[in-house]
Design a protein around this motif. Sequence first.
Motif, PDB file in Angstrom:
ATOM      1  N   ASP A  35       0.739  -1.051   0.188  1.00  0.00           N
ATOM      2  CA  ASP A  35       0.049   0.002  -0.011  1.00  0.00           C
ATOM      3  C   ASP A  35       0.995   1.069   0.022  1.00  0.00           C
ATOM      4  O   ASP A  35       1.883   1.345   0.766  1.00  0.00           O
ATOM      5  CB  ASP A  35      -0.813   0.081   1.229  1.00  0.00           C
ATOM      6  CG  ASP A  35      -1.889   1.007   1.097  1.00  0.00           C
ATOM      7  OD1 ASP A  35      -1.863   2.258   1.165  1.00  0.00           O
ATOM      8  OD2 ASP A  35      -3.263   0.500   1.219  1.00  0.00           O
ATOM      9  N   PRO A  36       0.455   2.464  -0.658  1.00  0.00           N
ATOM     10  CA  PRO A  36       1.252   3.497  -0.506  1.00  0.00           C
ATOM     11  C   PRO A  36       1.346   4.189   0.750  1.00  0.00           C
ATOM     12  O   PRO A  36       2.350   4.834   1.109  1.00  0.00           O
ATOM     13  CB  PRO A  36       0.506   4.527  -1.818  1.00  0.00           C
ATOM     14  CG  PRO A  36      -0.273   3.528  -2.500  1.00  0.00           C
ATOM     15  CD  PRO A  36      -0.649   2.366  -1.849  1.00  0.00           C
ATOM     16  N   ASP A  37       0.503   4.058   1.655  1.00  0.00           N
ATOM     17  CA  ASP A  37       0.569   4.352   2.968  1.00  0.00           C
ATOM     18  C   ASP A  37       0.997   3.208   3.861  1.00  0.00           C
ATOM     19  O   ASP A  37       0.525   2.114   3.991  1.00  0.00           O
ATOM     20  CB  ASP A  37      -0.982   4.584   3.254  1.00  0.00           C
ATOM     21  CG  ASP A  37      -1.004   5.025   4.812  1.00  0.00           C
ATOM     22  OD1 ASP A  37       0.194   5.240   5.595  1.00  0.00           O
ATOM     23  OD2 ASP A  37      -2.248   5.203   5.371  1.00  0.00           O
ATOM     24  N   ALA A  38       2.124   3.538   4.423  1.00  0.00           N
ATOM     25  CA  ALA A  38       3.034   2.603   5.104  1.00  0.00           C
ATOM     26  C   ALA A  38       2.305   1.925   6.391  1.00  0.00           C
ATOM     27  O   ALA A  38       2.397   1.094   6.548  1.00  0.00           O
ATOM     28  CB  ALA A  38       4.352   2.933   5.343  1.00  0.00           C
ATOM     29  N   GLU A  39       1.694   3.295   7.158  1.00  0.00           N
ATOM     30  CA  GLU A  39       0.643   2.459   8.164  1.00  0.00           C
ATOM     31  C   GLU A  39      -0.420   1.575   7.847  1.00  0.00           C
ATOM     32  O   GLU A  39      -0.476   0.425   8.480  1.00  0.00           O
ATOM     33  CB  GLU A  39       0.218   4.009   8.766  1.00  0.00           C
ATOM     34  CG  GLU A  39      -0.572   3.601  10.174  1.00  0.00           C
ATOM     35  CD  GLU A  39      -0.869   4.927  10.659  1.00  0.00           C
ATOM     36  OE1 GLU A  39      -2.203   4.822  11.254  1.00  0.00           O
ATOM     37  OE2 GLU A  39      -0.171   6.151  10.953  1.00  0.00           O
ATOM     38  N   ALA A  40      -0.982   1.750   6.557  1.00  0.00           N
ATOM     39  CA  ALA A  40      -1.982   0.861   6.030  1.00  0.00           C
ATOM     40  C   ALA A  40      -1.375  -0.390   5.794  1.00  0.00           C
ATOM     41  O   ALA A  40      -2.016  -1.490   6.153  1.00  0.00           O
ATOM     42  CB  ALA A  40      -2.530   1.478   5.089  1.00  0.00           C
ATOM     43  N   LEU A  83       9.573  -6.270  -0.812  1.00  0.00           N
ATOM     44  CA  LEU A  83       8.802  -6.222  -1.942  1.00  0.00           C
ATOM     45  C   LEU A  83       7.327  -5.537  -1.469  1.00  0.00           C
ATOM     46  O   LEU A  83       6.842  -4.863  -2.130  1.00  0.00           O
ATOM     47  CB  LEU A  83       8.506  -7.710  -2.491  1.00  0.00           C
ATOM     48  CG  LEU A  83       9.530  -8.610  -3.241  1.00  0.00           C
ATOM     49  CD1 LEU A  83       9.227  -9.780  -3.468  1.00  0.00           C
ATOM     50  CD2 LEU A  83      10.191  -7.430  -4.320  1.00  0.00           C
ATOM     51  N   VAL A  84       6.982  -5.703  -0.179  1.00  0.00           N
ATOM     52  CA  VAL A  84       5.887  -5.202   0.117  1.00  0.00           C
ATOM     53  C   VAL A  84       6.084  -3.707   0.523  1.00  0.00           C
ATOM     54  O   VAL A  84       5.234  -3.101   0.171  1.00  0.00           O
ATOM     55  CB  VAL A  84       5.403  -6.023   1.480  1.00  0.00           C
ATOM     56  CG1 VAL A  84       3.936  -5.415   2.202  1.00  0.00           C
ATOM     57  CG2 VAL A  84       5.246  -7.497   1.383  1.00  0.00           C
ATOM     58  N   ALA A  85       7.197  -3.331   1.235  1.00  0.00           N
ATOM     59  CA  ALA A  85       7.180  -2.272   1.732  1.00  0.00           C
ATOM     60  C   ALA A  85       7.774  -1.162   0.780  1.00  0.00           C
ATOM     61  O   ALA A  85       7.470   0.104   0.497  1.00  0.00           O
ATOM     62  CB  ALA A  85       8.250  -1.969   2.912  1.00  0.00           C
ATOM     63  N   GLY A  86       8.166  -1.879  -0.522  1.00  0.00           N
ATOM     64  CA  GLY A  86       8.609  -0.966  -1.684  1.00  0.00           C
ATOM     65  C   GLY A  86       7.631  -0.220  -2.206  1.00  0.00           C
ATOM     66  O   GLY A  86       7.693   0.870  -3.140  1.00  0.00           O
ATOM     67  N   ASN A  91      10.690   6.081   3.956  1.00  0.00           N
ATOM     68  CA  ASN A  91      12.048   5.911   3.953  1.00  0.00           C
ATOM     69  C   ASN A  91      12.442   5.038   5.241  1.00  0.00           C
ATOM     70  O   ASN A  91      13.383   4.491   5.192  1.00  0.00           O
ATOM     71  CB  ASN A  91      13.038   6.930   3.931  1.00  0.00           C
ATOM     72  CG  ASN A  91      13.026   7.580   2.701  1.00  0.00           C
ATOM     73  OD1 ASN A  91      12.881   6.917   1.362  1.00  0.00           O
ATOM     74  ND2 ASN A  91      12.913   8.637   2.373  1.00  0.00           N
ATOM     75  N   ASP A  92      11.334   4.872   5.975  1.00  0.00           N
ATOM     76  CA  ASP A  92      11.465   3.937   7.339  1.00  0.00           C
ATOM     77  C   ASP A  92      10.715   2.709   7.322  1.00  0.00           C
ATOM     78  O   ASP A  92       9.585   2.497   7.357  1.00  0.00           O
ATOM     79  CB  ASP A  92      11.138   4.944   8.376  1.00  0.00           C
ATOM     80  CG  ASP A  92      11.154   4.234   9.769  1.00  0.00           C
ATOM     81  OD1 ASP A  92      12.056   3.207   9.933  1.00  0.00           O
ATOM     82  OD2 ASP A  92      10.580   4.911  10.796  1.00  0.00           O
TER      83      ASP A  92
END
Length: 135
Positions: A35-40, A83-86, A91-92
């Motif tokens: 997801d573009p939103d890291a928290e989501a 792959l998921v966080a990319g 950046n964190d």
Amino acid sequence: MLSSNEILDTISMIDQQHLDIRTITMGISLLDCADPDAEAACRKLYDKVCRKAEKLVETGEAIEREFGIPIVNKRISVTPISLVAGASITNDYVPFAAALDRAAQTTGVNFIGGFSALVQKGMTDGDKKLIAAIP
């Protein structure tokens, strides 16, 4: 059909040679958690791992009881987090590691693997960010 000798040999291996099952592993694809939103993404990751593996330890213990052979480790292996966080605009990557750790604690597994990157043929920006998060 097992013969009496085969059964006695197995009992001997368990009793005298400490036969055990070293590890059972559940593999979980997390590609749909990107997801573009890291928290989501972290929330999706945590929810999916907990939902899919909620009975892994319980099932392993049931197998131990049924067959009388201890299972030393119950673990989860997930899609490499780079792959998921990319897909996230961040950046964190530490929150992704924290989400995996929380999921491991919630499910009660001994180990969760996948805070990793596929770098054998070069590195993407996501791979570099993941490696930077390791310290």
